[in-house]
Scaffold this motif. Structure first.
Motif, short mmCIF file in Angstrom:
data_model
loop_
_atom_site.label_atom_id
_atom_site.label_comp_id
_atom_site.label_asym_id
_atom_site.label_seq_id
_atom_site.Cartn_x
_atom_site.Cartn_y
_atom_site.Cartn_z
N ARG A 1 0.83 -1.21 0.00
CA ARG A 1 0.00 0.00 0.00
C ARG A 1 0.87 1.26 0.00
NH1 ARG A 1 -2.24 3.83 3.20
NH2 ARG A 1 -0.96 3.22 4.99
N LEU A 2 1.93 1.25 0.78
CA LEU A 2 2.80 2.43 0.88
C LEU A 2 3.67 2.60 -0.36
CD1 LEU A 2 3.91 2.09 4.62
CD2 LEU A 2 2.24 3.68 3.67
N LEU A 3 4.01 1.50 -1.03
CA LEU A 3 4.81 1.60 -2.24
C LEU A 3 4.07 2.36 -3.35
CD1 LEU A 3 6.42 -1.95 -2.39
CD2 LEU A 3 7.67 0.20 -2.29
N ALA A 4 2.76 2.39 -3.28
CA ALA A 4 1.97 3.10 -4.29
C ALA A 4 2.00 4.61 -4.08
CB ALA A 4 0.53 2.60 -4.29
N LYS A 5 2.60 5.07 -2.97
CA LYS A 5 2.65 6.50 -2.67
C LYS A 5 4.03 7.04 -3.05
CE LYS A 5 -0.65 6.07 1.12
NZ LYS A 5 -1.73 6.83 0.45
N PRO A 6 4.11 7.92 -4.03
CA PRO A 6 5.41 8.41 -4.53
C PRO A 6 6.24 9.18 -3.51
CG PRO A 6 3.60 9.07 -5.99
CD PRO A 6 2.99 8.50 -4.77
N ASN A 7 5.59 9.76 -2.52
CA ASN A 7 6.31 10.64 -1.58
C ASN A 7 6.89 9.89 -0.39
OD1 ASN A 7 3.70 10.10 -0.63
ND2 ASN A 7 3.71 11.90 0.68
N ILE A 8 6.78 8.54 -0.36
CA ILE A 8 7.31 7.76 0.75
C ILE A 8 8.46 6.91 0.25
CG2 ILE A 8 6.79 6.09 2.56
CD1 ILE A 8 3.92 6.92 2.47
N SER A 9 9.62 7.06 0.85
CA SER A 9 10.80 6.32 0.41
C SER A 9 10.77 4.89 0.94
CB SER A 9 12.08 7.02 0.91
OG SER A 9 12.17 6.90 2.32
N LEU A 10 11.60 4.04 0.33
CA LEU A 10 11.70 2.66 0.79
C LEU A 10 12.19 2.60 2.24
CD1 LEU A 10 13.16 0.80 -2.32
CD2 LEU A 10 10.96 0.38 -1.22
N LYS A 11 13.10 3.49 2.58
CA LYS A 11 13.61 3.53 3.96
C LYS A 11 12.49 3.83 4.95
CE LYS A 11 16.97 5.89 6.93
NZ LYS A 11 17.99 6.96 7.02
#
Length: 309
Positions: free
Chosen positions: A257-267
């Motif tokens: 779910r979070l990977l679909a948000k461009p403003n959140i990094s993998l870290k």
């Protein structure tokens, strides 16, 4: 603003400043509360307050003493302090981020709950519990975690305060009132741990939903009132999956779910869902989805027609 970014920003506000308490400045001077940060200090500092306060441990841990009683706060915990109550606080954790809400003079935690209609015996019991503890200790501690509803909404209130968004004072104040009731309801659920031999999948799912980023088998077994080894075996027998598999599955769904948000990094994603090792997260993700997090993010962006170039 992602949680990791919020932590970084609040941490930066405490750099090169004097004193133990720092006011978080905002352009809106008519808000019903003011926010402050408590810096790291290894001795107890005394505060004389004539207003109700809420102390939120966003990260790390701290200790608060009120009338010779010590409250130990960890990440996600919320401490309500009634008005006209003196307290001391010690923040010896260098990674701690402690946010203090100072309410208007006419605000009272007691008053907020007394204004709520308690229509059922359970609601009446919870209200009585809260008011008795508040009268006895002049404070009430919610041992919530950072992923639970109340904690997440407190982060939202802080972000709105920083961004000076429209109606943030009115919405924030109403959310603070609702947080009391939501946390009391969850407190009630925790205080009546499931002791029966019967075990429901949905109860386990609910618990994991609330704690998946900061969870252990030992904590879960204690919560449900079982021996650790017995609990582990019971979960496997009744659900077909181990406790760890349940937690990993919930973390993987949140990661996607979070990977679909461009403003959140993998870290930030790895930190948010509760993994401490990047390589371990990558291994789990690849096993679960059959692709790397980067490959999944590209696919999700394509599906959402997001082009970052």
């Amino acid at each position: 603003m992602a949680t990791a970014t919020l932590k970084s920003y609040l941490s930066s506000l405490m750099q090169n400043t004097q004193g133990t308490e720092i006011e978080i400045r905002t352009e809106n001077l008519l808000l019903p509360y003011s926010l402050y940060l408590e810096k790291v200090h290894y001795d107890f500092t005394e505060y004389q307050s004539n207003t109700s306060q809420l102390i939120y441990c966003l990260a790390g841990k701290c200790e608060v003493e009120i009338n010779n009683k010590t409250f130990y706060l960890e990440a996600g915990n919320i401490l309500l302090i009634e008005k006209d109550t003196d307290y001391t606080i010690k923040v010896s954790d260098k990674n701690a981020i402690i946010v203090k809400f100072k309410l208007d003079n006419d605000f009272s935690w007691r008053k907020q709950l007394e204004q709520v209609d308690a229509n059922t015996p359970n609601e009446q019991r919870l209200s009585t519990l809260f008011l008795e503890k508040l009268n006895q200790d002049r404070a009430f501690l919610f041992t919530t975690t950072s992923v639970m509803w109340g904690s997440q909404n407190l982060k939202g209130i802080i972000q709105d305060y920083l961004n000076n968004v429209a109606f943030n004072g009115t919405i924030g104040l109403e959310l603070l009132k609702i947080i009391i009731l939501r946390n009391l309801r969850e407190q009630n659920f925790k205080s009546n741990e499931v002791k029966e031999s019967t075990f429901k999948d949905e109860t386990l799912d609910q618990y994991i939903d609330q704690h998946y980023n900061d969870i252990s088998l030992a904590q879960a077994a204690k919560y449900f009132g079982f021996n650790r080894n017995y609990f582990s075996t019971m979960v496997k027998e009744k659900t077909g999956k181990s406790f760890v598999e349940h937690v990993d599955e919930r973390r993987m769904k949140e990661a996607r779910r979070l990977l679909a948000k461009p403003n959140i990094s993998l870290k930030e994603i790895i930190e948010t869902i509760g993994y401490s090792s990047k390589s371990f997260f990558y291994k789990k993700f690849k096993h679960y989805y059959g692709m790397t997090p980067a490959e999944m993010r590209k696919r999700l962006f394509r599906e959402a027609h997001i082009n970052l170039k």
